[in-house]
Write a protein that holds these residues in place. Structure first.
Motif, PDB file in Angstrom:
ATOM      1  N   ILE A 180     103.488  30.813  52.978  1.00 56.72           N
ATOM      2  CA  ILE A 180     102.398  31.802  52.182  1.00 56.72           C
ATOM      3  C   ILE A 180     101.280  31.040  51.684  1.00 56.72           C
ATOM      4  N   PRO A 181     100.083  31.300  52.038  1.00 61.25           N
ATOM      5  CA  PRO A 181      99.110  30.698  51.738  1.00 61.25           C
ATOM      6  C   PRO A 181      98.833  30.821  50.170  1.00 61.25           C
ATOM      7  N   LEU A 182      98.154  29.695  49.492  1.00 59.96           N
ATOM      8  CA  LEU A 182      97.850  30.105  48.179  1.00 59.96           C
ATOM      9  C   LEU A 182      96.481  30.059  48.042  1.00 59.96           C
ATOM     10  N   SER A 183      96.027  31.121  47.066  1.00 57.60           N
ATOM     11  CA  SER A 183      94.523  31.178  46.602  1.00 57.60           C
ATOM     12  C   SER A 183      94.330  29.945  45.878  1.00 57.60           C
ATOM     13  N   GLY A 184      92.976  29.772  45.581  1.00 62.47           N
ATOM     14  CA  GLY A 184      92.634  28.509  44.741  1.00 62.47           C
ATOM     15  C   GLY A 184      92.980  28.616  43.426  1.00 62.47           C
ATOM     16  N   ALA A 185      92.870  29.991  42.882  1.00 61.70           N
ATOM     17  CA  ALA A 185      93.244  30.273  41.475  1.00 61.70           C
ATOM     18  C   ALA A 185      94.777  30.052  41.419  1.00 61.70           C
ATOM     19  N   VAL A 186      95.628  30.389  42.455  1.00 71.55           N
ATOM     20  CA  VAL A 186      96.967  30.117  42.158  1.00 71.55           C
ATOM     21  C   VAL A 186      97.252  28.556  42.205  1.00 71.55           C
ATOM     22  N   ALA A 187      96.597  27.944  43.173  1.00 73.48           N
ATOM     23  CA  ALA A 187      96.677  26.538  43.265  1.00 73.48           C
ATOM     24  C   ALA A 187      96.692  25.667  41.970  1.00 73.48           C
ATOM     25  N   SER A 188      95.547  26.277  41.395  1.00 70.93           N
ATOM     26  CA  SER A 188      94.983  25.699  39.954  1.00 70.93           C
ATOM     27  C   SER A 188      95.928  26.102  39.044  1.00 70.93           C
ATOM     28  N   ALA A 189      96.652  27.266  38.950  1.00 69.08           N
ATOM     29  CA  ALA A 189      97.784  27.485  38.091  1.00 69.08           C
ATOM     30  C   ALA A 189      98.841  26.710  38.378  1.00 69.08           C
ATOM     31  N   ILE A 190      99.237  26.368  39.548  1.00 72.91           N
ATOM     32  CA  ILE A 190     100.415  25.558  39.665  1.00 72.91           C
ATOM     33  C   ILE A 190     100.192  24.090  39.280  1.00 72.91           C
ATOM     34  N   ARG A 191      98.785  23.702  39.338  1.00 72.68           N
ATOM     35  CA  ARG A 191      98.712  22.385  38.892  1.00 72.68           C
ATOM     36  C   ARG A 191      98.742  22.263  37.412  1.00 72.68           C
ATOM     37  N   ARG A 192      98.366  23.429  36.676  1.00 75.63           N
ATOM     38  CA  ARG A 192      98.539  23.419  35.414  1.00 75.63           C
ATOM     39  C   ARG A 192     100.069  23.553  34.929  1.00 75.63           C
ATOM     40  N   GLN A 193     100.792  24.104  35.826  1.00 79.90           N
ATOM     41  CA  GLN A 193     102.328  24.231  35.467  1.00 79.90           C
ATOM     42  C   GLN A 193     102.790  22.614  35.785  1.00 79.90           C
ATOM     43  N   ARG A 194     102.327  21.898  36.580  1.00 86.42           N
ATOM     44  CA  ARG A 194     102.747  20.430  36.702  1.00 86.42           C
ATOM     45  C   ARG A 194     102.334  19.735  35.456  1.00 86.42           C
ATOM     46  N   ALA A 195     101.185  19.932  35.111  1.00 85.41           N
ATOM     47  CA  ALA A 195     100.928  19.089  33.949  1.00 85.41           C
ATOM     48  C   ALA A 195     101.709  19.553  32.637  1.00 85.41           C
ATOM     49  N   GLN A 196     102.036  20.595  32.617  1.00 85.59           N
ATOM     50  CA  GLN A 196     102.951  21.417  31.514  1.00 85.59           C
ATOM     51  C   GLN A 196     104.317  20.852  31.636  1.00 85.59           C
ATOM     52  N   GLN A 197     104.753  20.748  32.845  1.00 84.45           N
ATOM     53  CA  GLN A 197     106.057  20.177  33.179  1.00 84.45           C
ATOM     54  C   GLN A 197     106.044  18.787  32.406  1.00 84.45           C
ATOM     55  N   ALA A 198     105.122  18.034  32.971  1.00 90.56           N
ATOM     56  CA  ALA A 198     104.969  16.609  32.748  1.00 90.56           C
ATOM     57  C   ALA A 198     105.001  16.304  31.041  1.00 90.56           C
ATOM     58  N   ALA A 199     104.356  17.153  30.308  1.00 92.61           N
ATOM     59  CA  ALA A 199     104.256  17.183  28.907  1.00 92.61           C
ATOM     60  C   ALA A 199     105.839  17.674  28.285  1.00 92.61           C
ATOM     61  N   ASP A 200     106.332  18.606  28.949  1.00 89.61           N
ATOM     62  CA  ASP A 200     107.692  18.865  28.455  1.00 89.61           C
ATOM     63  C   ASP A 200     108.466  17.898  28.652  1.00 89.61           C
ATOM     64  N   ARG A 201     108.549  16.982  29.592  1.00 96.49           N
ATOM     65  CA  ARG A 201     109.351  15.869  29.830  1.00 96.49           C
ATOM     66  C   ARG A 201     109.128  14.815  28.944  1.00 96.49           C
ATOM     67  N   LEU A 202     107.835  14.646  28.380  1.00 95.31           N
ATOM     68  CA  LEU A 202     107.609  13.532  27.350  1.00 95.31           C
ATOM     69  C   LEU A 202     108.136  14.032  26.160  1.00 95.31           C
ATOM     70  N   ALA A 203     107.793  15.035  25.969  1.00 98.09           N
ATOM     71  CA  ALA A 203     108.280  15.903  24.581  1.00 98.09           C
ATOM     72  C   ALA A 203     110.115  15.655  24.266  1.00 98.09           C
ATOM     73  N   ALA A 204     110.750  15.910  25.595  1.00100.81           N
ATOM     74  CA  ALA A 204     112.306  16.163  25.527  1.00100.81           C
ATOM     75  C   ALA A 204     112.581  14.747  25.354  1.00100.81           C
TER      76      ALA A 204
END
Length: 206
Positions: A61-85
């Motif tokens: 499934i193709p990702l729109s630019g907005a969706v790709a940006s949202a997933i990048r933010r999710q990756r950054a959030q996950q990295a922050a969660d990992r540091l916090a945990a």
């Protein structure tokens, strides 16, 4: 649980199960693509990924630019969660996880969504998102064959049965809009106001 970013999964089968099942290896942000390769389901042995029920369920499934940006933010959030945990981080390969890095139970995703829509004062479910997304595609004039591939329907017959009338209505609206734009609408002709075609010869000579 973090709020899931807007994704194209609303047009796919078992929305929460696909959300929960997607590993980072199935997302290509450079190409803007998501590969659907299974759903996460709870079995007697816990959460496991099961393959799509049909051959068409295996899709990209193709990702729109907005969706790709949202997933990048999710990756950054996950990295922050990992540091916090810290040492409490269990980790997994999934895109959407708990704050400890474990996969999300699809049932919890559905419960979370139900709570969100109830607080917003609207009706709907994750499956409603799927139906809305596919309907919007049909209304926008997206070929039903493309809608079918996006949805992962077993055959285009299923898509036509569910959304064919929507596409027909959208086509009729488009034709009528064009007629109005050209001054060819039925009302103006019935009133005898004439149209630009009145002066066009009935035949083309030569």
């Amino acid at each position: 649980m973090h709020i899931l970013p807007a994704t194209p999964f609303s047009a796919t089968d078992q929305v929460s199960a696909i959300h929960a099942a997607v590993p980072w290896s199935n997302i290509d942000l450079e190409r803007g693509e998501l590969r659907v390769r299974g759903t996460l389901v709870r079995t007697d042995v816990g959460l496991t990924i099961q393959p799509p029920k049909t051959g068409n369920g295996w899709r990209t499934i193709p990702l729109s630019g907005a969706v790709a940006s949202a997933i990048r933010r999710q990756r950054a959030q996950q990295a922050a969660d990992r540091l916090a945990a810290g040492v409490s981080w269990i980790g997994s390969s999934h895109v959407f996880t708990t704050e400890a890095g474990t996969p999300l139970d699809p049932r919890n995703v559905s419960r979370w969504f139900d709570t969100v829509v109830k607080r917003a004062g609207v009706d709907g479910s994750l499956h409603t998102l799927r139906h809305t997304a596919l309907t919007a595609m049909a209304v926008a004039g997206v070929p039903l064959s493309v809608v079918s591939r996006t949805a992962g329907h077993e055959s285009i017959t299923t898509t036509v049965d569910l959304y064919g009338h929507v596409a027909e209505d959208a086509t009729r609206d488009a034709v009528e809009a064009l007629s109005r734009r050209l001054g060819l609408d039925v009302e103006s002709r019935s009133e005898g106001s004439g149209t630009p075609l009145d002066s066009v010869p009935a035949r083309v000579n030569g």
